[in-house]
Design a protein around this motif. Structure first.
Motif, PDB file in Angstrom:
ATOM      1  N   ALA A   1       0.844  -1.203   0.000  1.00 52.39           N
ATOM      2  CA  ALA A   1       0.000   0.000   0.000  1.00 52.39           C
ATOM      3  C   ALA A   1       0.877   1.251   0.000  1.00 52.39           C
ATOM      4  CB  ALA A   1      -0.928  -0.011   1.210  1.00 52.39           C
ATOM      5  N   SER A   2       1.952   1.196   0.777  1.00 49.32           N
ATOM      6  CA  SER A   2       2.870   2.346   0.827  1.00 49.32           C
ATOM      7  C   SER A   2       3.514   2.557  -0.524  1.00 49.32           C
ATOM      8  CB  SER A   2       3.946   2.131   1.881  1.00 49.32           C
ATOM      9  OG  SER A   2       3.386   2.117   3.165  1.00 49.32           O
ATOM     10  N   LYS A   3       3.904   1.457  -1.191  1.00 48.18           N
ATOM     11  CA  LYS A   3       4.508   1.586  -2.522  1.00 48.18           C
ATOM     12  C   LYS A   3       3.510   2.222  -3.481  1.00 48.18           C
ATOM     13  CE  LYS A   3       7.924  -2.142  -2.485  1.00 48.18           C
ATOM     14  NZ  LYS A   3       8.286  -3.450  -3.043  1.00 48.18           N
ATOM     15  N   GLU A   4       2.253   1.761  -3.421  1.00 49.43           N
ATOM     16  CA  GLU A   4       1.231   2.337  -4.310  1.00 49.43           C
ATOM     17  C   GLU A   4       1.047   3.819  -4.011  1.00 49.43           C
ATOM     18  OE1 GLU A   4      -2.568   0.375  -4.548  1.00 49.43           O
ATOM     19  OE2 GLU A   4      -1.597  -1.585  -4.684  1.00 49.43           O
ATOM     20  N   GLU A   5       1.029   4.127  -2.723  1.00 52.29           N
ATOM     21  CA  GLU A   5       0.843   5.525  -2.329  1.00 52.29           C
ATOM     22  C   GLU A   5       2.031   6.362  -2.799  1.00 52.29           C
ATOM     23  OE1 GLU A   5       0.438   8.019   1.767  1.00 52.29           O
ATOM     24  OE2 GLU A   5      -0.418   6.006   1.725  1.00 52.29           O
ATOM     25  N   ILE A   6       3.227   5.809  -2.681  1.00 49.91           N
ATOM     26  CA  ILE A   6       4.425   6.519  -3.119  1.00 49.91           C
ATOM     27  C   ILE A   6       4.358   6.716  -4.631  1.00 49.91           C
ATOM     28  CG2 ILE A   6       6.926   6.290  -3.428  1.00 49.91           C
ATOM     29  CD1 ILE A   6       7.021   5.031  -0.638  1.00 49.91           C
ATOM     30  N   GLU A   7       3.963   5.674  -5.344  1.00 52.06           N
ATOM     31  CA  GLU A   7       3.853   5.779  -6.801  1.00 52.06           C
ATOM     32  C   GLU A   7       2.802   6.821  -7.174  1.00 52.06           C
ATOM     33  OE1 GLU A   7       3.152   1.931  -8.529  1.00 52.06           O
ATOM     34  OE2 GLU A   7       5.061   1.155  -7.797  1.00 52.06           O
ATOM     35  N   THR A   8       1.706   6.770  -6.432  1.00 50.28           N
ATOM     36  CA  THR A   8       0.638   7.738  -6.718  1.00 50.28           C
ATOM     37  C   THR A   8       1.145   9.149  -6.436  1.00 50.28           C
ATOM     38  OG1 THR A   8      -1.006   6.097  -6.060  1.00 50.28           O
ATOM     39  CG2 THR A   8      -1.745   8.376  -6.164  1.00 50.28           C
ATOM     40  N   GLN A   9       1.811   9.326  -5.325  1.00 55.40           N
ATOM     41  CA  GLN A   9       2.342  10.643  -4.987  1.00 55.40           C
ATOM     42  C   GLN A   9       3.418  11.056  -5.991  1.00 55.40           C
ATOM     43  OE1 GLN A   9       3.636  10.403  -0.911  1.00 55.40           O
ATOM     44  NE2 GLN A   9       1.538  10.606  -0.105  1.00 55.40           N
ATOM     45  N   ALA A  10       4.226  10.077  -6.416  1.00 61.23           N
ATOM     46  CA  ALA A  10       5.267  10.395  -7.397  1.00 61.23           C
ATOM     47  C   ALA A  10       4.617  10.842  -8.696  1.00 61.23           C
ATOM     48  CB  ALA A  10       6.168   9.187  -7.607  1.00 61.23           C
ATOM     49  N   GLU A  11       3.544  10.168  -9.083  1.00 60.80           N
ATOM     50  CA  GLU A  11       2.845  10.549 -10.305  1.00 60.80           C
ATOM     51  C   GLU A  11       2.236  11.942 -10.146  1.00 60.80           C
ATOM     52  OE1 GLU A  11       0.010   7.456 -11.112  1.00 60.80           O
ATOM     53  OE2 GLU A  11       1.581   6.026 -11.616  1.00 60.80           O
ATOM     54  N   GLU A  12       1.679  12.198  -8.972  1.00 64.13           N
ATOM     55  CA  GLU A  12       1.066  13.502  -8.725  1.00 64.13           C
ATOM     56  C   GLU A  12       2.146  14.595  -8.756  1.00 64.13           C
ATOM     57  OE1 GLU A  12      -1.042  13.269  -5.003  1.00 64.13           O
ATOM     58  OE2 GLU A  12      -2.610  12.015  -5.863  1.00 64.13           O
ATOM     59  N   ILE A  13       3.306  14.289  -8.158  1.00 64.73           N
ATOM     60  CA  ILE A  13       4.405  15.266  -8.144  1.00 64.73           C
ATOM     61  C   ILE A  13       4.867  15.491  -9.572  1.00 64.73           C
ATOM     62  CG2 ILE A  13       6.812  15.616  -7.452  1.00 64.73           C
ATOM     63  CD1 ILE A  13       6.112  14.257  -4.812  1.00 64.73           C
ATOM     64  N   GLU A  14       4.931  14.445 -10.335  1.00 65.06           N
ATOM     65  CA  GLU A  14       5.371  14.558 -11.711  1.00 65.06           C
ATOM     66  C   GLU A  14       4.362  15.403 -12.501  1.00 65.06           C
ATOM     67  OE1 GLU A  14       6.145  11.484 -15.154  1.00 65.06           O
ATOM     68  OE2 GLU A  14       7.136  10.960 -13.280  1.00 65.06           O
TER      69      GLU A  14
END
Length: 138
Positions: free
Chosen positions: A119-132
């Motif tokens: 879940a943390s990885k997904e959240e990090i990926e989601t946040q990374a995508e949002e940051i991008e």
């Protein structure tokens, strides 16, 4: 005198018969005495053999009693060892149950941690995508 002679001869014959009868009786008594002495000697010999056999059997009984006591002691030791082993088995079984429970708890924790990590990885990926997206929009 002839009558007296006949009477004396008759008495002598009677005495002779009595003497012969007494000798015959003496021979019979002597034979019975010898038989009785022989029987007594046989009984004494048998008694000696009997006494020897009794001593042998008494020694055998004592030996068997000693062996029986040893066997009983061995049995008692084996019984104590069996009870100790059963107690050890029960203790080991309890420890195994505790360890299985601990392994189950640890497995559940590991599964939850993996889920949280995923879940943390997904959240990090989601946040990374949002940051991008945010950085690309600027």
């Amino acid at each position: 005198m002839a009558t007296e002679n006949m009477s004396l001869n008759s008495q002598i014959d009677d005495v002779e018969r009595q003497k012969n009868q007494a000798q015959e009786n003496a021979r019979r008594v002597e034979q019975l005495l010898k038989q009785t002495q022989n029987e007594l000697e046989e009984l004494r010999a048998d008694g000696g053999e009997f006494a020897n056999r009794c001593r042998e059997l008494e020694a055998k009984v004592k030996s068997l009693q000693s062996q029986n006591a040893g066997i009983q002691a061995d049995y008692d030791r084996a019984e104590r060892a069996r009870r100790t082993a059963e107690a050890g088995r029960e203790e080991a079984s309890s420890e195994c149950d505790v360890l299985r429970s601990q392994v189950g708890v640890a497995t559940d924790k590991a599964r939850r941690a993996e889920n949280e990590l995923a879940a943390s990885k997904e959240e990090i990926e989601t946040q990374a995508e949002e940051i991008e997206e945010v950085t690309t929009q600027k």
